[in-house]
Design an enzyme around this catalytic site. Structure first.
Site, PDB file in Angstrom:
ATOM      1  N   THR A 114       0.855  -1.176   0.000  1.00  0.00           N
ATOM      2  CA  THR A 114       0.000   0.000   0.000  1.00  0.00           C
ATOM      3  C   THR A 114       0.896   1.233   0.000  1.00  0.00           C
ATOM      4  O   THR A 114       2.020   1.172   0.501  1.00  0.00           O
ATOM      5  CB  THR A 114      -0.948  -0.028   1.221  1.00  0.00           C
ATOM      6  N   GLU A 140      -4.316  -2.627   5.139  1.00  0.00           N
ATOM      7  CA  GLU A 140      -3.778  -3.068   6.429  1.00  0.00           C
ATOM      8  C   GLU A 140      -4.797  -3.860   7.235  1.00  0.00           C
ATOM      9  O   GLU A 140      -4.480  -4.422   8.275  1.00  0.00           O
ATOM     10  CB  GLU A 140      -3.345  -1.846   7.270  1.00  0.00           C
ATOM     11  N   LYS A 196      -6.660   9.942  -3.220  1.00  0.00           N
ATOM     12  CA  LYS A 196      -7.173   8.665  -3.720  1.00  0.00           C
ATOM     13  C   LYS A 196      -8.067   8.903  -4.923  1.00  0.00           C
ATOM     14  O   LYS A 196      -9.125   9.509  -4.802  1.00  0.00           O
ATOM     15  CB  LYS A 196      -7.938   7.936  -2.629  1.00  0.00           C
ATOM     16  N   TRP A 213      -4.126   5.079  -4.864  1.00  0.00           N
ATOM     17  CA  TRP A 213      -3.427   6.165  -4.172  1.00  0.00           C
ATOM     18  C   TRP A 213      -2.444   6.945  -5.048  1.00  0.00           C
ATOM     19  O   TRP A 213      -1.796   6.382  -5.920  1.00  0.00           O
ATOM     20  CB  TRP A 213      -2.608   5.603  -3.014  1.00  0.00           C
TER      21      TRP A 213
HETATM   22  P1  AMP Z   1      -6.513   1.098   0.797  1.00  0.00           P
HETATM   23  O1  AMP Z   1      -5.551   0.553   1.757  1.00  0.00           O
HETATM   24  O2  AMP Z   1      -5.913   1.494  -0.498  1.00  0.00           O
HETATM   25  O3  AMP Z   1      -7.690   0.211   0.648  1.00  0.00           O
HETATM   26  O4  AMP Z   1      -7.043   2.468   1.387  1.00  0.00           O
HETATM   27  C1  AMP Z   1      -7.621   2.581   2.643  1.00  0.00           C
HETATM   28  C2  AMP Z   1      -8.047   3.992   2.853  1.00  0.00           C
HETATM   29  O5  AMP Z   1      -9.013   4.360   1.861  1.00  0.00           O
HETATM   30  C3  AMP Z   1      -8.718   4.286   4.165  1.00  0.00           C
HETATM   31  O6  AMP Z   1      -7.798   4.486   5.208  1.00  0.00           O
HETATM   32  C4  AMP Z   1      -9.498   5.555   3.827  1.00  0.00           C
HETATM   33  O7  AMP Z   1      -8.662   6.695   3.818  1.00  0.00           O
HETATM   34  C5  AMP Z   1      -9.931   5.289   2.398  1.00  0.00           C
HETATM   35  N1  AMP Z   1     -11.271   4.673   2.384  1.00  0.00           N
HETATM   36  C6  AMP Z   1     -11.585   3.375   2.261  1.00  0.00           C
HETATM   37  N2  AMP Z   1     -12.920   3.205   2.267  1.00  0.00           N
HETATM   38  C7  AMP Z   1     -13.478   4.427   2.424  1.00  0.00           C
HETATM   39  C8  AMP Z   1     -14.798   4.916   2.527  1.00  0.00           C
HETATM   40  N3  AMP Z   1     -15.848   4.132   2.436  1.00  0.00           N
HETATM   41  N4  AMP Z   1     -14.963   6.250   2.707  1.00  0.00           N
HETATM   42  C9  AMP Z   1     -13.902   7.091   2.782  1.00  0.00           C
HETATM   43  N5  AMP Z   1     -12.627   6.689   2.681  1.00  0.00           N
HETATM   44  C10 AMP Z   1     -12.407   5.371   2.504  1.00  0.00           C
END
Ligand code: AMP
Length: 541
Positions: A186, A331, A439, A444
């Site tokens: 990530t 994570e 994002k 990302w």
């Molecule tokens: P990832 O590890 O790439 O899946 O990203 C995780 C991050 O995405 C989280 O810590 C949030 O910042 C963002 N995220 C995931 N789901 C949501 C959601 N439903 N609403 C807002 N942010 C989200």
């Protein structure tokens, strides 16, 4: 005391063995990446193919604990690879094909991938970059002979040819269920991506939790469209849960446009679908403009970025489907919370209910959440107080892959980098992001990396990158620049300068020039102020 219960260590291969035996008629349906042709396999077929590929990997010398990279979209072959690799004790390292080249170089070498499995459409990446991966022994192209790339590289194998030469018998080895099964990197806010190594056990518990009625509520009667990538955050556990439950799974291959997704939903009577907001925006738009209704859809899981409130209303009003807003992280395997209505909401007005239903949801048993202030003191669960969101649980990272230092605090809590409220019913709502990332379309972009690179431009004094709201991609990067005294750099020269380090989709949509950038009390760029200042920014051509 004598052990009273059987204690066979769990191997993820048992999910697909179970599916092949007890859900043998249910299907995995794929739109192939090489020609968009739709192919169907029963779970029994898939099981035999998984065993064949496991034999092929063994013959190639793959060993317990070694990483095998996969650069693939959602297809049955990629799913088979997941099971064949982890089942024999190796680690399935799923790689996002859209990463910038230097990130690919870093993660493939950091994981020490021994082989890389790759969809034929991504082969040009390898032709260009293979010298950067000196430890990779060979490549397996996820296709049949007719679609094999012409290449002078040695040790390039065709997946279907490897399979055809192997027996469909394979004895899965027994090993500690806490062994690594799969690895996903990530983006870090600064520096290199970080790896999260899931284990056989953590994936199993996570999948059981995903299967609860108040979570995905999936059954063998469901046809599930898996848009969430196999290469990102474990495809939200569905690739294990589907075979366990015996749901029919549909993999959309490379076509993510509204028309293609609609066609799959309509033709196969999809009842449950999972993906990021960008995909559902495109699907709703297509259905709207073509006056189509999706009658089979019951639940649409959305996560990865915040779902716009209008999406919840549109799915309900126009397609009688429930949008289930979920939140999680790589994570966290990734599921943390999901939004289902608690009984107490029934007595509220529709508008009041809606206020709760658009939040990111309540925690799933197996993870706990809390919000804290800057000093780590827990804050009230009153639905108003905003704090740093911390998580703890059986499928939450403890230490990043290859790190010595735990990623959790002394009490075992992991700081998500999200800012949230938690209300009296346990619904959590993300209100901001403490981590400095953007994002876009579920993937990302590091603002810090972008700033550091931009500030290397000869005419740039300061640069701050922020995400601004975007209807299609949820967020898009905007670069705010203070030019050096007496210099007048133009937008294109800065974007060109960034393009050596960023993939095309990561480049800022716009560059704005300002005299100064607002700062926080501690002398950092105030991203909050900038995000407010540019929230309605329109891109100039
Ligand atoms: P990832 O590890 O790439 O899946 O990203 C995780 C991050 O995405 C989280 O810590 C949030 O910042 C963002 N995220 C995931 N789901 C949501 C959601 N439903 N609403 C807002 N942010 C989200």
């Amino acid at each position: 005391m004598r052990m009273s219960m059987q204690n066979t260590p769990f191997n993820l291969a048992s999910c697909i063995e179970f599916a092949g035996k007890y859900h043998s008629q249910q299907k995995v349906i794929t739109r192939r990446v090489e020609d968009d042709k739709i192919v169907e396999h029963s779970y029994h077929d898939i099981l035999l193919r998984v065993r064949q590929f496991a034999n092929a990997l063994k013959k190639l010398g793959v060993k317990h604990g070694e990483c095998i990279g996969t650069i693939g979209l959602n297809t049955h072959r990629h799913l088979e690879a997941w099971y064949a690799i982890s089942g024999q004790g190796a680690i399935c390292h799923t790689i996002n094909p859209r990463l910038a080249h230097h990130q690919l170089e870093y993660i493939i070498n950091h994981a020490d991938d021994q082989y890389i499995l790759i969809d034929p459409i991504f082969w040009p990446l390898i032709e260009g970059l293979h010298k950067l991966f000196p430890n990779v022994k060979g490549y397996i192209v996820l296709t049949e002979e007719a679609f094999m790339p012409k290449t002078a590289l040695p040790n390039v194998h065709c997946y279907e040819t490897l399979l055809a030469a192997e027996s469909a018998e394979f004895v899965w080895p027994e090993f500690d269920e806490n062994s690594g099964s799969s690895l996903c990197y990530t983006s870090g806010t600064t520096g290199n991506p970080k790896g999260v190594l899931y284990t056989h056990k953590s994936n199993l518990i996570h999948s059981y939790a995903c299967g609860l009625a108040d979570v995905f509520g999936m059954t063998s009667a469901d046809t599930v469209l898996v848009v969430v990538p196999l290469f990102h955050a474990n495809s939200w556990g569905i690739s294990y849960l589907g075979p366990i439950i015996g749901a029919t799974i549909i993999f959309p291959g490379k076509r993510m446009d509204g028309e293609a997704i609609f066609e799959l939903v309509d033709n196969y009577e999809v009842s449950l679908a999972a993906g990021v907001p960008t995909v559902w925006t495109a699907l709703l738009e297509y259905a709207d403009t073509h006056n189509k209704k999706m009658t089979s859809l019951r639940d649409v899981v959305v996560g990865g970025s915040a779902a716009p409130p209008s999406m919840l209303k549109a799915f309900k009003a126009k397609h009688d489907a429930d949008l289930l807003h979920a939140w999680g992280m790589t994570e966290m395997s990734p599921l943390g919370t999901i939004n289902r209505a608690v009984p107490q909401l029934k007595n509220m007005s529709e508008e009041e209910q809606f206020r709760y239903r658009i939040k990111q949801g309540r925690p799933v048993f197996g993870v706990d959440i809390k919000i804290t202030d800057e000093d780590g003191k827990e804050l009230p669960r009153d639905g108003k107080t905003v704090g740093h969101l911390l998580v703890k649980g059986n499928w939450v990272v403890h230490t990043y892959y290859g790190d010595d230092k735990p990623a959790v605090n002394a009490e075992g809590w992991f700081d998500t980098g999200d800012m949230a409220t938690i209300d009296e019913f346990g619904y959590m709502e993300i209100v901001d992001r403490a981590k400095d990332l953007i994002k876009s379309g579920g993937e990302w972009i590091s603002s810090v990396d972008m700033e550091n690179k931009a500030m290397g431009h000869p005419d740039v004094s300061l640069a701050a990158a922020i995400g601004i709201p975007d209807e299609k991609w949820s967020e898009r990067p905007l670069l705010v620049v203070v030019p050096k005294a007496g210099k007048t750099p133009d937008k294109q020269s800065i974007i060109d300068y960034l393009s050596s380090e960023f993939a095309k989709w990561q480049l800022p949509d716009d560059v704005v020039f300002v005299d100064e950038i607002p700062m926080t009390a501690t002398g950092k760029f105030s991203k909050l102020t900038l995000r407010q200042q540019f929230s309605n920014h329109k891109i100039e051509d």
